[in-house]
Design a protein around this motif. Sequence first.
Motif, mmCIF file in Angstrom:
data_model
loop_
_atom_site.group_PDB
_atom_site.id
_atom_site.type_symbol
_atom_site.label_atom_id
_atom_site.label_comp_id
_atom_site.label_asym_id
_atom_site.label_seq_id
_atom_site.Cartn_x
_atom_site.Cartn_y
_atom_site.Cartn_z
ATOM 1 N N ARG A 142 0.819 -1.214 0.000
ATOM 2 C CA ARG A 142 0.000 0.000 0.000
ATOM 3 C C ARG A 142 0.853 1.264 0.000
ATOM 4 N NH1 ARG A 142 -4.509 0.853 4.527
ATOM 5 N NH2 ARG A 142 -5.300 -1.053 3.590
ATOM 6 N N GLU A 158 -5.468 7.418 -0.544
ATOM 7 C CA GLU A 158 -5.439 6.731 0.751
ATOM 8 C C GLU A 158 -6.811 6.167 1.112
ATOM 9 O OE1 GLU A 158 -3.082 7.133 4.901
ATOM 10 O OE2 GLU A 158 -3.065 8.809 3.504
ATOM 11 N N GLU A 159 -7.854 6.995 0.921
ATOM 12 C CA GLU A 159 -9.217 6.553 1.226
ATOM 13 C C GLU A 159 -9.603 5.350 0.353
ATOM 14 O OE1 GLU A 159 -8.804 10.749 2.458
ATOM 15 O OE2 GLU A 159 -8.230 9.634 0.675
ATOM 16 N N GLN A 162 -7.700 2.141 1.519
ATOM 17 C CA GLN A 162 -8.090 1.667 2.851
ATOM 18 C C GLN A 162 -9.296 0.729 2.788
ATOM 19 O OE1 GLN A 162 -8.522 5.289 5.080
ATOM 20 N NE2 GLN A 162 -6.451 5.192 5.912
ATOM 21 N N ASP A 163 -10.121 0.904 1.770
ATOM 22 C CA ASP A 163 -11.320 0.075 1.621
ATOM 23 C C ASP A 163 -11.088 -0.927 0.484
ATOM 24 O OD1 ASP A 163 -13.747 -1.077 1.106
ATOM 25 O OD2 ASP A 163 -14.889 0.793 1.088
#
Length: 217
Positions: A142, A158-159, A162-163
């Motif tokens: 990541r 990033e958002e 993260q999912d």
Amino acid sequence: MASDTGKKLIQIDVSSDTVCPWCFVGKKNLEKAMEQTKDKFDFEVRWHPFFLNPEAPKEGIRKSDFYKTKFGPVQFERATVRMTEMFRGLGFEYDMSGLTGNTMDSHRLIAFAGHQGYDKQNALVEELFLSYFCQGKYIGDRQVLLDAARKVGIEGAEELLQDPSKGVDEVKEELNKYSSGISGVPHFVINGKYQLSGGQPPNIFMRAFDAAAKDGD
């Protein structure tokens, strides 16, 4: 189809995987062809997903171990020597260190970047290729993905990362639309019609640009 500059617009859809060295070679040769014909044409390059190894582990496996198992030691050595020569010819050092593995997250990020402009998407693809092929970084890490996104100015990466479910449907749709009928990459479709596969030399791309432009007349 003409662009704002009055030059013919050449749209290029590229199906590729972020762990495919020939995709990097193809990208570089495509860019040489674009550079040599930029007085005649404007270009829009759009990247689409392909999975060379959809079952590859998320946690990654050493590149050398994976490819030795896949191709056998002799074939692995030959391929490494060949790719090293190809990359040197393009001005890069081919790095076989580090891990290989699942490329879904990289494809989610590339599709996401496309919504912020194809120039940004193209810059991201370049950064990911350099990280993986020339710096021994793992494409499933990541932080590697975030660093590449940050470097080329992708917002919201990033958002997204993260999912793990975010963007997966879009990748599957793109896969179905652009890559379901092909068996290998890189695969280039020029102005929705002319198809080329593999790391073609620049003159082949240039010929396809001319043919596509004539079609538009």
